[in-house]
Design an enzyme around this catalytic site. Structure first.
Site, mmCIF file in Angstrom:
data_model
loop_
_atom_site.group_PDB
_atom_site.id
_atom_site.type_symbol
_atom_site.label_atom_id
_atom_site.label_comp_id
_atom_site.label_asym_id
_atom_site.label_seq_id
_atom_site.Cartn_x
_atom_site.Cartn_y
_atom_site.Cartn_z
ATOM 1 N N GLY A 164 27.193 -16.923 28.896
ATOM 2 C CA GLY A 164 25.749 -16.930 29.919
ATOM 3 C C GLY A 164 25.621 -18.516 30.425
ATOM 4 O O GLY A 164 24.701 -18.645 31.021
ATOM 5 N N GLY A 165 26.584 -19.218 30.801
ATOM 6 C CA GLY A 165 26.789 -20.442 31.334
ATOM 7 C C GLY A 165 26.114 -21.615 30.499
ATOM 8 O O GLY A 165 26.177 -22.591 30.927
ATOM 9 N N ARG A 292 26.398 -5.228 24.436
ATOM 10 C CA ARG A 292 25.066 -4.509 24.023
ATOM 11 C C ARG A 292 24.842 -3.711 25.280
ATOM 12 O O ARG A 292 25.728 -3.943 26.196
ATOM 13 C CB ARG A 292 24.111 -5.625 24.174
ATOM 14 C CG ARG A 292 24.103 -6.678 25.434
ATOM 15 C CD ARG A 292 22.916 -7.562 25.700
ATOM 16 N NE ARG A 292 23.024 -8.089 26.963
ATOM 17 C CZ ARG A 292 23.825 -9.228 27.450
ATOM 18 N NH1 ARG A 292 24.659 -9.752 26.369
ATOM 19 N NH2 ARG A 292 23.613 -9.587 28.612
#
Ligand code: MV4
Length: 452
Positions: A164-165, A292
């Site tokens: 996520g960076g 997810r």
């Protein structure tokens, strides 16, 4: 099938899961923190259990308290939603030891894909394209410099435990690489307790294109098309759509097959997402896999007509998917605008507080997934997303026109939201042409600021 599902989450995703369970004839248990006593998920569930004070660490992230709530309510399954415990490999292990089914993949799967370097290696072995890069994690700055020289600059330094960076650095030459390696390692060690980093060739002006996949324990595994997620700021998506204007049927088949091959290589079970970078030259590369259900799943539901949460529940209960790849039809176009309680004109500063009045949009092609109601108090404690407005149209322009109309109908009084920003984006020429990449929103925001 399950008799009772505990929903280990809050907000709109808790509602989404409760609604799916209700349609399946399954009872639901909500858990809530003291900050969420008056939340809609508490009212919509059949039962509700308070699990602690507002701080997530003492409530929605507290495995022991959630397991106690599951035991006292005799729940036979737990849905984690997204965020919170959804990608904590320890959670499915604890569920298993308590004989409660975790609605999601195994802890091994979560652990493997949570290690970005291991995930990359797994995809290489499965024949999925990855960006050229180091074999595995790097032992020294000298090794990094050798790899970077071979790849050519610019390169990107990534933390194995990141995602996520988080913990990323771009290096344009050997000097910035050597300093970048040091700071990336320190940042990764401080944030994840694991300083391992690796290096890849940096793909410039990419799109973020992700494929929804779903697998069952009977060997069925298919993709449900892509989501275009390039419109983001600081790794937070603002607007997603399906399909992407950048893909034609041939590229969709190619990328979809790669996504399925990657998921098949690990015998993936449940809903998952394979994220790709797509370059301006139409070359694509595996980036990460999310184990997810994601915030933006509704755009896939709108173009496929499938209910992903019901499918997730069915697959976790051991049922076989009733869908075959050659029967999946992607119909029309869907958009999702994330409505956040933020001030977009004040650097997205949070805007919690009492919503004195809320009016939800409706009409043809409009869906709203939200826990808002008139009088609801948005707590300052959690994520700022308060609604997802999703529109469907026969083509992209119809979905856009409907989105403008739906957002103009929406009334949220008492707090600031990102709706005005969405309305400006929906009139921007580059957006309308579909001509954008992951740097687009920053450029759009600076050009707006300059025009002030
Ligand atoms: C990259 C990249 C360019 N080249 N990898 C950002 C989040 C993490 N999943 C990986 N990310 C990136 N990896 C290579 N080899 C650019 C990004 C990136 C990005 C990706 C998707 C969406 C937004 C982004 C914003 C900045 C950087």
């Amino acid at each position: 099938m399950f008799k009772k599902i505990l929903v280990a989450n809050r907000g709109e995703i808790a509602l989404r899961v409760i609604r799916a369970a209700r349609e399946l004839g399954i009872e639901t248990v909500a858990v809530f923190s003291e900050a969420d006593r008056d939340s809609l998920h508490v009212r919509l569930a059949d039962e509700a259990v308070c699990i602690g004070p507002p701080a997530a660490a003492d409530s929605y992230l507290n495995i022991a308290r959630i397991m106690s709530a599951a035991e006292i309510t005799a729940s036979d399954a737990i849905h984690p939603g997204y965020g919170f415990l959804s990608e904590n490999p320890h959670f499915p292990e604890v569920c298993e030891s308590c004989h409660i089914r975790f609605i999601g993949p195994s802890s091994e799967m979560i652990r493997l894909m949570g290690d970005k370097a291991a995930a990359r290696r797994t995809m290489v072995e499965a024949g999925v394209p990855v960006t050229p890069g180091s074999e595995g994690v790097l032992q020294s700055a000298d090794e990094a410099a050798d790899v970077a020289k071979r790849l050519g600059y610019p390169v990107i330094i990534k933390a194995a435990a990141g995602g996520g960076g988080k913990g990323m650095r771009i290096a344009t030459d050997e000097a910035s690489l050597r300093s970048g390696i040091r700071t990336a390692q320190a940042e990764a060690e401080a944030n994840f307790g694991n300083g391992a980093v690796y290096v890849e060739r940096y793909v410039e002006k990419p799109r973020h294109i992700e494929f929804q996949i779903i697998g069952d324990r009977h060997g069925n595994l298919l993709h449900l098309g892509e989501r275009e997620c390039s419109i983001q700021r600081r790794h937070q998506k603002l607007l997603e759509e399906s399909p992407s204007v950048a893909l034609d049927d041939a590229l969709r088949t190619k990328m979809g097959s790669a996504a399925v091959a990657g998921a098949r290589a690990i015998a993936y079970e449940g809903c998952g997402t394979i994220e790709f970078l797509l370059g301006p030259d139409r070359e694509f590369y595996f980036m990460e896999m999310n184990t997810r259900i994601q915030v933006e799943h509704p755009v896939t539901e709108e173009v496929t007509g499938y209910d992903l949460i019901k499918a997730q529940i069915a697959v976790a209960a051991g049922e076989a998917l009733p869908w075959r790849q050659d029967e999946v039809r992607l119909r029309g176009h869907a958009l999702e605008c994330r409505v956040n309680a933020e001030k977009p004109d004040r650097n997205f500063q949070p805007s919690p507080g009492r919503v004195s009045y809320f009016h939800s949009p409706g009409g043809p092609g409009v869906r709203v997934d939200s826990h808002l109601y008139s009088g609801y108090v948005v707590p300052p404690t959690y994520d700022s997303m308060v609604a997802k407005v999703i529109t469907w149209g026969r083509d992209r322009m119809e979905a856009i026109v409907r989105m403008r109309r739906a957002l103009e109908e929406t009334v949220v009084e008492g707090i600031d939201t990102t709706i005005p920003l969405h309305l400006r984006l929906l009139n921007d020429q580059a957006f309308l042409k579909g001509d954008f990449h992951t740097g687009y929103l920053d450029t759009f925001l600076s050009s707006e600021a300059a025009a002030e």
